[in-house]
Design a protein around this motif. Structure first.
Motif, PDB file in Angstrom:
ATOM      1  N   LEU A  37      -7.424   2.846  -7.401  1.00 22.90           N
ATOM      2  CA  LEU A  37      -7.629   3.717  -6.240  1.00 22.90           C
ATOM      3  C   LEU A  37      -8.515   3.050  -5.197  1.00 22.90           C
ATOM      4  N   GLY A  38      -9.569   2.368  -5.644  1.00 23.23           N
ATOM      5  CA  GLY A  38     -10.469   1.684  -4.723  1.00 23.23           C
ATOM      6  C   GLY A  38      -9.794   0.564  -3.963  1.00 23.23           C
ATOM      7  N   PHE A  40      -6.555   0.411  -3.176  1.00 24.83           N
ATOM      8  CA  PHE A  40      -5.679   1.026  -2.174  1.00 24.83           C
ATOM      9  C   PHE A  40      -6.478   1.656  -1.036  1.00 24.83           C
ATOM     10  N   HIS A  41      -7.595   2.310  -1.367  1.00 20.65           N
ATOM     11  CA  HIS A  41      -8.415   2.902  -0.310  1.00 20.65           C
ATOM     12  C   HIS A  41      -9.098   1.827   0.535  1.00 20.65           C
ATOM     13  N   PHE A  44      -6.622   0.936   3.040  1.00 18.03           N
ATOM     14  CA  PHE A  44      -6.503   2.016   4.018  1.00 18.03           C
ATOM     15  C   PHE A  44      -7.646   1.965   5.026  1.00 18.03           C
ATOM     16  N   PHE A  45      -8.880   1.837   4.529  1.00 14.93           N
ATOM     17  CA  PHE A  45     -10.028   1.783   5.436  1.00 14.93           C
ATOM     18  C   PHE A  45     -10.022   0.511   6.272  1.00 14.93           C
ATOM     19  N   ILE A  92     -13.956   3.048  -8.552  1.00 12.09           N
ATOM     20  CA  ILE A  92     -13.560   3.052  -7.138  1.00 12.09           C
ATOM     21  C   ILE A  92     -14.392   2.038  -6.362  1.00 12.09           C
ATOM     22  N   PHE A  96     -13.072  -1.320  -4.393  1.00  9.20           N
ATOM     23  CA  PHE A  96     -13.419  -1.713  -3.031  1.00  9.20           C
ATOM     24  C   PHE A  96     -13.874  -3.165  -3.000  1.00  9.20           C
ATOM     25  N   TYR A  99     -10.954  -5.480  -3.315  1.00 13.31           N
ATOM     26  CA  TYR A  99     -10.226  -5.585  -2.049  1.00 13.31           C
ATOM     27  C   TYR A  99     -10.980  -6.484  -1.066  1.00 13.31           C
TER      28      TYR A  99
END
Length: 112
Positions: A37-38, A40-41, A44-45, A92, A96, A99
């Motif tokens: 999830l982190g 993908f987020h 997104f951010f 998460i 991040f 990413y």
């Protein structure tokens, strides 16, 4: 030895307490699900705020990894009680950081 390959899932830790689906071992635990999830987020951010290499640095990546590492070792040495909510949140943050690391690698290679 029969069935050894299928007796353990390669990614799952085979701990029913950390399983996200009705205490049945799944391919990912709560922290790994949070990491996905982190990631993908993070993407997104990145698209939403337009991060650049100048404002996203390795220090921020290492800072986001720290809660997951601390939580893991505190649980391992029985200093705190395991919590799936905490595992997901630290996952998460870990996602991040993954990413950000991928983003920095690609930026250094001039791919992005």
């Amino acid at each position: 030895m029969k069935g050894f390959i299928f007796s353990r899932r390669p990614i799952c830790n085979n701990n029913p307490e950390s399983a996200p689906y009705n205490n049945h071992c799944f391919i990912l635990c709560w922290r790994c699900c949070g990491s996905v999830l982190g990631i993908f987020h993070g993407g997104f951010f990145d698209r939403l705020f337009g991060w650049s290499e100048s404002n996203v640095r390795i220090e921020s990546m290492l800072l986001l990894i720290l809660p997951a590492v601390i939580d893991y070792y505190l649980i391992k040495f029985n200093r705190i009680k395991p919590s799936n909510k905490r595992r997901c949140i630290t996952g998460i943050l870990l996602g991040f950081s993954v990413y950000i690391g991928i983003r920095l690698i690609f930026a250094r290679m001039s791919i992005i």
